[in-house]
Design an enzyme around this catalytic site. Structure first.
Site, PDB file in Angstrom:
ATOM      1  N   GLY A 251    -169.109 -21.655   4.019  1.00 22.51           N
ATOM      2  CA  GLY A 251    -169.730 -21.289   2.750  1.00 22.51           C
ATOM      3  C   GLY A 251    -170.811 -22.217   2.268  1.00 22.51           C
ATOM      4  O   GLY A 251    -171.081 -22.276   1.065  1.00 22.51           O
ATOM      5  N   GLU A 469    -144.339 -14.140  27.649  1.00 15.06           N
ATOM      6  CA  GLU A 469    -144.465 -14.335  26.203  1.00 15.06           C
ATOM      7  C   GLU A 469    -143.116 -14.683  25.577  1.00 15.06           C
ATOM      8  O   GLU A 469    -143.043 -15.467  24.624  1.00 15.06           O
ATOM      9  CB  GLU A 469    -145.048 -13.084  25.545  1.00 15.06           C
ATOM     10  CG  GLU A 469    -146.426 -12.695  26.049  1.00 15.06           C
ATOM     11  CD  GLU A 469    -147.454 -13.804  25.891  1.00 15.06           C
ATOM     12  OE1 GLU A 469    -147.297 -14.631  24.959  1.00 15.06           O
ATOM     13  OE2 GLU A 469    -148.385 -13.872  26.707  1.00 15.06           O
TER      14      GLU A 469
END
Length: 704
Positions: A251, A469
């Site tokens: 930003g 996984e």
């Protein structure tokens, strides 16, 4: 001072009609002479009329030169005259040397009765006239004429100047292209800064979230511009320069736009790359012109985005520097704090590479204030999500704080992208409200990319992926210092066949040695599961091995987390950022030490691999149940995973480690804060999160 002279103070001179015709306003408020506006000439009808006249003249010359006559060889035309086939002959001399023959009735050559041929010498023309006179006497030729052709003086003048006109037009066109538009021809020394006007859509500090400290610092500049007497009364001086630095997407440019919307003074915006051109000295000229404009409208703010394009360290790099960029930087240094400096101009710059900026640019007096714009914390992410939620219909059961917890490390741009992706997915599915499922899918798309629904995997590969996984998730859940498992999926996204999402429940700014060891074990969990179940590992663990090696090497060479080598930094990173990332790394240790580093890295990874193996062996039933659920549902969330892992056997905590057997850890616990004492003694509950449990250290140290 007389009354007459005082009457002109503050008065703006009025332009006459002739002045307005001679000068026109350019971009960024720069005035330029009208004769330098190339587009103005091309828009004028006079230019097109002149070009049309030239084209008509050239076309008439070409057409008139051969009207109805077919060009043949000179020998063919002369033979037709000598053989008595010609009715009339016209010999043209002067600017054009041509023989034109009208054949007798019934005579044709190559299907035509009108032929012509050129000739080159006057002697040939004299001989031809003698032969034609004899042919007329012998009744072989009806008549002949000799015509002296003299070109029109005006046409000749136009044709002689035509090449020069074309060269000038080509030159103006090339200059126009090099400078990005006809309105900038011969103006490359002028600044390209854009002046923010009242009609520009305004961004205010209320549109900025997650950067409260930066907003507070910039808000002070706004107050100084509006109420300078408040600061001057105590001898305070406003900073001449403010540098905003931080990762991409946090930003920095948004903060600058907010300053432009709040300041109420002229605001000039320019990119650092706009100063650099192909001509040496152009950048310095643009810097001078930019500050002249700003000083003329002082007080004013100048914003330079990506200042590292022009503010790099002078004399750095393999070539010894860059003349154009260094001259531009020198001029910028002089304008900010040189010998003749007038106040009233504040420079705000943004970069994500402050390490490569020149030290003279960063010193006090130029960039007095350097503001870090970092990734937002949990509260900042929540505030950013609320800002970007405006204008988007969200379901009532959506909790943005949950979304903020699921996105640690995300920048403001990432969070805006998450909500935008959620809105796109909602519109694609013809829904009216953004719900939790859409937000979950949007986060996955931002992290790992869109799901590959067309990729078809065999049952064997799907089962291998599930065990891989599952191994990651099980080792992470069984490790005492690992973050909780939030999601496990075997759906393919991007380059991954599946992934396990392990996220902290709160923001962390440092990592302990035990946490890093647990991370290593978690990374090796997938490979260990393949070895344990299928006895044949696959290539799916390549990225896990790469990350584990990087983490282990950092523990050895940067963080001093091995007893054998101690707390020593090995190697220098980023000492010369201008030579590239690879050449910037220098090894400042011997070959023997390099061998020890490799041994310690291997030892850490081997220990992590063994820990993962032991966890999977001890919890094999849990692993199999997890795989069955994954094969059925393909994706499991945090609550479903926690239910499956309920019977899991946790790994015992590691013994204390101080880096040396001579350094015995103290049995005395950390001091308790007043808040912790109040909770321990049963005093009234205070606001805020509960304190972390005090770690109980063992009596005797043992080596891990």
């Amino acid at each position: 001072m007389t009354n007459r002279s005082r009457s002109y103070i503050g008065r703006v001179p009025r332009l006459t009609a002739w002045d307005a015709a001679q000068w026109q306003e350019g971009r960024g408020g720069i005035c330029r002479p009208a004769w330098m506006d190339v587009k103005r000439y091309f828009r004028a009808p006079v230019m097109w009329i002149v070009l049309a006249v030239l084209a008509v003249v050239v076309l008439m010359q070409v057409v008139s030169s051969s009207a109805g006559y077919k060009t043949e060889d000179t020998s063919t035309v002369v033979a037709a005259i000598n053989d008595g086939k010609a009715q009339s002959v016209q010999v043209t001399t002067g600017d054009s040397s041509m023989i034109k023959v009208q054949l007798k009735s019934g005579q044709q050559i190559d299907g035509t009765s009108q032929i012509q041929a050129p000739y080159t010498s006057d002697q040939f023309a004299a001989t031809l006239q003698t032969n034609m006179q004899q042919a007329v006497t012998d009744n072989k030729l009806g008549s002949y004429t000799v015509k002296v052709d003299k070109q029109n003086a005006f046409v000749g003048l136009l044709l002689s100047f035509l090449p020069f006109v074309l060269i000038i037009l080509v030159f103006l066109f090339l200059m126009n292209q090099m400078q990005g538009g006809g309105s900038r021809v011969m103006q490359f020394g002028k600044s390209k800064a854009k002046l923010i006007t009242k009609d520009t859509p305004k961004t205010t500090f209320s549109d900025v979230a997650g950067a409260d400290e930066a907003v507070e610092e910039l808000h002070e500049i706004k107050e100084f511009l509006q109420e300078p007497a408040k600061f001057q009364a105590v001898g305070a001086k406003i900073p001449k320069g403010v540098l905003l630095y931080g990762p991409p997407g946090t930003g920095k440019t948004l903060l600058a736009r907010a300053v432009a919307g709040e300041a109420g003074v002229p605001f000039y915006s320019i990119s650092g790359s706009d100063f650099v051109e192909m001509f040496v000295g152009v950048g310095a000229s643009r810097v001078r012109d930019l500050f002249e404009q700003a000083k003329a409208n002082a007080p004013a703010i100048v914003f330079v985005d990506e200042i590292d394009a022009v503010g790099r360290h002078r004399g750095a790099g393999l070539g010894g520097g860059h003349d154009e960029r260094e001259q531009t930087l020198n001029q910028l240094l002089v304008e900010m704090d040189g010998f003749d400096v007038k106040g009233g101009v504040i420079l705000i710059a943004a970069t994500n590479r402050p390490d490569i900026l020149d030290p003279a640019l960063l010193r006090p007096g130029r960039f007095d204030r350097q503001i870090a714009v970092d990734r937002p914390d949990l509260t900042g992410r929540h505030d950013i999500l609320k800002v970007h939620q405006k204008g988007k219909p969200v379901a009532p059961d959506v909790d943005l704080m949950v979304v903020a917890r699921r996105t640690p490390g995300f920048t403001g741009a990432d969070l805006a992208n998450v909500l935008n992706e959620a809105a796109l997915l909602t519109a694609r599915s013809d829904k009216k409200l953004i719900d939790n499922g859409t937000l979950d899918e949007a986060i996955d798309r931002v992290v790992a990319g869109p799901q590959k629904r067309t990729r078809i995997m065999s049952e064997k590969e799907k089962k291998i992926t599930a065990y891989h996984e599952g191994g990651h998730a099980l080792v992470a859940a069984a490790s005492p210092n690992s973050d909780p498992v939030h999601k496990v999926t075997i759906l393919s996204r991007g380059r991954a066949l599946g992934y396990t999402m392990v996220l902290p429940d709160e923001d962390k700014y440092s990592t302990t040695r035990n946490e890093m060891l647990d991370q290593l074990a978690y990374m090796m969990g997938g490979r260990a599961a393949e070895e344990l179940v299928f006895h044949d590992p696959t290539t799916g663990a390549s990225n896990d091995i790469e990350k584990a090696t990087t983490t282990a090497r950092a523990m050895v060479t940067q963080y001093g987390m091995t007893e054998r080598l101690g707390a020593i930094k090995f190697g220098t990173d980023g000492s010369e950022p201008f030579l590239g990332r690879e050449m910037g790394h220098q090894r400042d240790y011997s070959e023997e030490v390099a061998g020890l580093v490799d041994e310690e890295v291997k030892k850490l990874i081997e220990n992590a691999h063994n820990e993962a193996w032991e966890i999977l062996v001890e919890n094999r039933d849990v692993l199999d149940n997890l795989v069955l659920e994954l094969l059925e549902k393909e994706t499991l969330n945090k609550e479903q995973i926690a239910e499956i892992f309920r019977p899991i056997v946790k790994r015992p905590a590691r013994p204390a480690w101080t880096g040396s057997a001579r350094r015995t850890p103290s049995t005395r616990p950390p001091v308790q804060s007043p808040r912790e004492l109040a909770l321990t003694n049963g005093v009234a509950q205070l606001d805020g999160p509960a304190p972390v449990d005090i770690l109980k250290l063992p009596q005797e140290p043992t080596e891990s």
